[in-house]
Design an enzyme around this catalytic site. Structure first.
Site, PDB file in Angstrom:
ATOM      1  N   GLY A  10       0.818  -1.198   0.000  1.00 41.52           N
ATOM      2  CA  GLY A  10       0.000   0.000   0.000  1.00 41.52           C
ATOM      3  C   GLY A  10       0.856   1.253   0.000  1.00 41.52           C
ATOM      4  O   GLY A  10       1.968   1.260  -0.537  1.00 41.52           O
ATOM      5  N   SER A  11       0.353   2.296   0.606  1.00 44.00           N
ATOM      6  CA  SER A  11       1.026   3.592   0.600  1.00 44.00           C
ATOM      7  C   SER A  11       2.170   3.631   1.607  1.00 44.00           C
ATOM      8  O   SER A  11       2.245   2.811   2.528  1.00 44.00           O
ATOM      9  CB  SER A  11       0.022   4.695   0.940  1.00 44.00           C
ATOM     10  N   GLY A  18       2.338   1.984   5.258  1.00 44.02           N
ATOM     11  CA  GLY A  18       3.463   1.161   5.682  1.00 44.02           C
ATOM     12  C   GLY A  18       4.056   1.610   6.999  1.00 44.02           C
ATOM     13  O   GLY A  18       4.441   0.796   7.851  1.00 44.02           O
ATOM     14  N   GLU A  64       5.633  -3.401   0.676  1.00 46.16           N
ATOM     15  CA  GLU A  64       5.775  -2.972  -0.722  1.00 46.16           C
ATOM     16  C   GLU A  64       4.929  -1.723  -0.855  1.00 46.16           C
ATOM     17  O   GLU A  64       3.706  -1.782  -0.803  1.00 46.16           O
ATOM     18  CB  GLU A  64       5.314  -4.075  -1.678  1.00 46.16           C
TER      19      GLU A  64
END
Length: 462
Positions: A208-209, A213, A230
């Protein structure tokens, strides 16, 4: 218990109402997974492989249903959605193929009187949090290798794509996966935090963003639990003087516009050698103008809406800010009548006269927009490509593979491409540097983060 209403970007109307899991539902799922783990861990790898293969068969058999549902959920044109199903099959079958070799015991050199080896032990319960932009492709990167390695899995899809977790569950049930080995939870952020903080969870995989994270990392920080991240990218392309300009233009545009630019490894910024700059820009604009923006359910549509109106607002904001700072927009929005302010429908755009003082060249735009800069040398291109907080992928377009390798060695990125972009090869490690995340999925290295080494030191002669 409360509900979540999924709004389709296709018509901005409610598509599906999904009941959210309660705290007791969360606790029950955690308990079931923990109970199922010992038996699944002890299941021979050959049997796990057989069940996972049947899962793939069951999943791809639902290709048409999945493709239509994806169009409604996220707006991607229906003609492209079978590609995601094929991608799941490609990745899953490759991981299945390499599982035995990747997970086998590692025997060290012989020592008289001893048998010594390292076994790859499953971690236990893996919590996979997937993003909405490629809900199946993102989920499969964690779910399949985790199960092959002997872990149990709970999957949380993004709210926009909650139903995708249900499709995985249906395919696993058809494949005969034992109860509790794979589960999904439709949960909000507080409930997801409850899962991450549970001592029953042994590893977390988040896609995600960067902001998301950081939050996941903070939540997990109080526990000794691994977190794979990621977090996206601002991926560059460099078109050298010796590039096949037509080929590069067509593929760079595809890499920038596919999925309405909502791809973590999509092309968001391009650096072009001055000797081919004008030709390249002209061809990019010509290719971009051929897109058809419209109804995602129409077979003629090649560009759908972005996921939400607020996402469209941010994309337009990036474009307007760049133009206000001196950029030139080369595509007339009137060519795309479906594009309207206040809706998720955004026209594709090509920007020139851009620089790194503009958000469109530094921040993740995540839309059908690409900025193009002129450069005079490889050295200038390398410097600009590395001038980013992200490092997921980068590509160079050239006929000189030696030059490409030299450039690739100097780029801070997890994957480096020559004459292609925006693709995950399951045989290669998928990883990022800087704010693009940490950890690794796919390839044989993807199993390393889902297992722990356990040493066996046996004195066989006394």
């Amino acid at each position: 218990m409360s509900d979540y209403t999924i709004i389709s970007p296709v018509n901005e109307k409610p598509y599906k109402i999904v009941p959210l899991a309660s705290n007791s539902d969360v606790d029950a799922a955690l308990s079931r997974a923990t109970t199922a783990f010992p038996a699944w861990k002890s299941t021979p790898l050959s049997e796990r492989v057989n069940i996972l293969s049947k899962f793939v068969d069951a999943f791809i058999a639902k290709k048409d249903v999945i493709s239509e549902e994806l169009a409604w959920l996220m707006g991607r044109p229906i003609k492209y959605n079978p590609n995601e199903v094929r991608g799941v099959e490609e990745r899953a079958r490759y991981l299945i193929k390499i599982a035995e070799e990747s997970l086998k015991d590692i025997h060290v050199e012989q020592k008289e009187g001893f048998d010594r080896f390292i076994r790859r032990e499953p971690l236990g319960l893996v919590f996979v949090i997937a993003a909405w932009n490629y809900p199946y492709l993102i989920a499969v990167n964690g779910v399949v290798p985790a199960l092959l390695a002997g872990n149990v899995v709970i999957l949380k899809q993004a709210p926009q794509t909650f139903p995708c977790a249900e499709r995985f569950a249906e395919a696993f049930k058809e494949a005969g996966l034992p109860d509790g080995v794979f589960q999904y939870l439709h949960v909000d952020h507080p409930a997801a935090e409850r899962v991450i903080q549970s001592p029953l969870v042994n590893h977390v995989i988040f896609t995600g963003s960067v902001r998301g994270g950081r939050e996941v990392t903070k939540i997990a920080a109080s526990r000794f639990v691994g977190v794979g991240l990621e977090l996206g990218g601002k991926d560059p392309a460099y078109v050298r003087a010796d590039a096949d300009v037509s080929y590069a233009a067509e593929n760079v545009v595809d890499g920038a516009m596919y999925n309405s630019g909502q791809s973590c490894c999509g092309i968001e910024r391009v650096y072009v050698h001055e000797s081919v700059y004008d030709e390249f820009v002209k061809k990019v604009v010509d290719v971009t103008k051929k897109y058809v923006l419209g109804d995602s359910l129409s077979p003629d549509t090649t560009l759908g809406p972005v996921v939400r109106k607020d996402a469209a607002d941010l994309i337009r904001e990036h474009i307007k800010e760049a133009v206000a700072k001196g950029a030139t927009a080369l595509v007339d929005e009137k060519l795309f009548p479906a594009a309207k302010e206040g809706t998720p429908y955004v026209a594709p755009q090509v920007l020139v006269n851009v620089n790194h003082n503009m958000r469109v060249m530094k921040e993740e735009t995540f839309g059908p927009v690409v900025g193009i800069m002129k450069v005079s040398s490889d050295e200038e291109a390398i410097k600009l490509m590395n001038d980013s907080d992200f490092g997921l992928t980068a590509s160079v377009w050239t006929k000189d593979s030696d030059a490409a390798l030299q450039i690739g060695d100097q780029i801070s990125t997890g994957t480096f491409f020559m004459n292609r972009c925006d693709y995950l090869d399951p045989a290669l490690a998928w990883t990022g540097v800087k704010d693009s995340g940490r950890g690794c999925s796919l390839s044989k290295f993807g199993f390393d983060h889902l297992t722990r080494p356990k040493s066996f030191h046996l004195r066989v002669k006394i």
